[in-house]
Design an enzyme around this catalytic site. Structure first.
Site, mmCIF file in Angstrom:
data_model
loop_
_atom_site.group_PDB
_atom_site.id
_atom_site.type_symbol
_atom_site.label_atom_id
_atom_site.label_comp_id
_atom_site.label_asym_id
_atom_site.label_seq_id
_atom_site.Cartn_x
_atom_site.Cartn_y
_atom_site.Cartn_z
ATOM 1 C CG LEU A 1 -22.685 0.093 5.295
ATOM 2 C CD1 LEU A 1 -23.094 1.237 4.405
ATOM 3 C CD2 LEU A 1 -21.355 0.185 5.931
ATOM 4 C CG HIS B 1 -1.846 -5.465 0.994
ATOM 5 N ND1 HIS B 1 -2.729 -4.491 0.159
ATOM 6 C CD2 HIS B 1 -0.999 -6.130 0.385
ATOM 7 C CE1 HIS B 1 -2.187 -4.955 -1.326
ATOM 8 N NE2 HIS B 1 -1.365 -5.842 -0.904
ATOM 9 C CG ASP C 1 -4.697 1.328 -7.027
ATOM 10 O OD1 ASP C 1 -4.271 0.483 -6.523
ATOM 11 O OD2 ASP C 1 -4.727 1.845 -8.131
HETATM 12 C C1 FPP Z 1 -4.813 -2.250 -4.153
HETATM 13 O O1 FPP Z 1 -3.566 -1.795 -3.486
HETATM 14 C C2 FPP Z 1 -5.393 -3.037 -2.957
HETATM 15 C C3 FPP Z 1 -5.479 -4.477 -2.958
HETATM 16 C C4 FPP Z 1 -5.340 -5.153 -3.972
HETATM 17 C C5 FPP Z 1 -6.065 -4.989 -1.835
HETATM 18 C C6 FPP Z 1 -6.982 -4.096 -0.874
HETATM 19 C C7 FPP Z 1 -7.035 -4.669 0.426
HETATM 20 C C8 FPP Z 1 -7.236 -3.991 1.493
HETATM 21 C C9 FPP Z 1 -7.654 -2.518 1.639
HETATM 22 C C10 FPP Z 1 -7.102 -4.716 2.849
HETATM 23 C C11 FPP Z 1 -8.505 -5.208 3.322
HETATM 24 C C12 FPP Z 1 -8.346 -6.660 2.671
HETATM 25 C C13 FPP Z 1 -9.234 -7.592 2.818
HETATM 26 C C14 FPP Z 1 -8.965 -8.968 2.225
HETATM 27 C C15 FPP Z 1 -10.669 -7.260 3.327
HETATM 28 P P1 FPP Z 1 -2.306 -2.237 -4.580
HETATM 29 O O2 FPP Z 1 -1.635 -3.354 -3.845
HETATM 30 O O3 FPP Z 1 -2.582 -2.476 -6.021
HETATM 31 O O4 FPP Z 1 -1.401 -0.946 -4.593
HETATM 32 P P2 FPP Z 1 -0.191 -0.641 -5.581
HETATM 33 O O5 FPP Z 1 -1.066 -0.292 -6.934
HETATM 34 O O6 FPP Z 1 0.162 0.601 -5.150
HETATM 35 O O7 FPP Z 1 0.595 -1.790 -5.646
#
Ligand code: FPP
Length: 253
Positions: A134, A40, A23
């Site tokens: 893994l 991301h 997150d």
């Molecule tokens: C949460 O941060 C993150 C996500 C919803 C996406 C997680 C994805 C990755 C780490 C990249 C890898 C991607 C794939 C598809 C393998 P948020 O956007 O909710 O952050 P915020 O709460 O600060 O808005």
């Protein structure tokens, strides 16, 4: 009746299964004046680093929450950007998954994903099925409640068909219908970004998991942060309903 002997119940080190709620990508980007998708992208780079660290640390299973069933409600540009990123990560790191003996598995309703990401994903799941290192489980279009509903429907169908008696339903009957069937339950759940929630992630499987909340945003969660989370986990006493006295390590004679 005498009390049972104390049980040695330290957390397995290393944990057999780690789940991560990655997150804070959006807030990381906003704090730097960058577009959310850049957050991301940096998050994806971290994911690769953490997968490597888990392999090196002898972790059996790593489950990462990449796209929740609720994430469809985000702006279209972000949703399609995430899928494009996912497809790119897969393509760019396939050779590495092969070389490092990683078995890829997906949980969630993959049928709803765009074809350009679903097909390569299914291909890699199939081609790495025999790997013994893994197990990397990517939760995509995943929600624990949706998973539980689907397990309940499957149970109800078997009962209706006369294949299963209601009284014969126990935890193993339910567990076998979860998408994580065959995997050990997570010993450790990590959530980054200073939020204290599980957000519909592995709710049943995490019944006895230790939960570690890291204050940094996911793009800043590096190997050193993982070591901190593992150190915190190693200090925990897992009681599984017993008393502290029952699980104390007996003093050596
Ligand atoms: C949460 O941060 C993150 C996500 C919803 C996406 C997680 C994805 C990755 C780490 C990249 C890898 C991607 C794939 C598809 C393998 P948020 O956007 O909710 O952050 P915020 O709460 O600060 O808005």
């Amino acid at each position: 009746m005498s009390d049972p002997a104390p049980i040695v119940n330290a957390p397995p080190v290393p944990p057999r299964h780690i789940g991560i709620i990655m997150d804070g990508n959006g807030r990381w980007a906003a704090a730097k004046g960058l577009p959310r998708l850049e957050g991301h992208r940096r998050g994806a780079e971290r994911l690769i680093e953490i997968v490597d660290a888990c392999i090196d640390g002898g972790i059996g299973v790593l489950t990462v929450f990449a796209f929740s069933a609720e994430n469809w409600k985000r702006p279209l540009e972000e949703v399609s950007g995430l899928f494009k990123l996912g497809e790119w990560v897969l393509r760019a790191h396939l050779a590495r998954l092969e070389k490092r003996n990683v078995r890829l598995r997906v949980i969630g309703d993959v049928s709803a994903l765009p074809e350009f990401v679903r097909t390569p994903l299914e291909d890699v799941v199939a081609s790495t099925r025999h790997h013994t290192g893994l197990t990397l489980v990517v939760a995509l279009n995943y929600g624990a409640r949706q998973e539980i509903v689907s397990a309940a429907q499957s149970l109800a169908a078997d009962v209706a068909a006369g294949k299963l008696l209601p009284a014969a339903v126990d935890w193993s009957t339910i567990e076998a219908r979860l998408q994580t069937a065959g995997l050990p339950d997570p010993d450790l759940i990590i959530r980054t970004s200073g939020e204290f929630r599980l957000s519909n992630f592995l709710l049943l499987q995490s019944a006895y998991a230790e939960i570690v909340f890291a204050s940094v945003f996911w793009p800043d969660f590096d190997k050193a942060q993982l070591q901190l989370a593992l150190a915190e986990y190693a200090k925990r006493e897992r009681r599984f309903g017993l008393t502290g006295e029952q699980i104390q390590v007996p003093a050596k004679a």
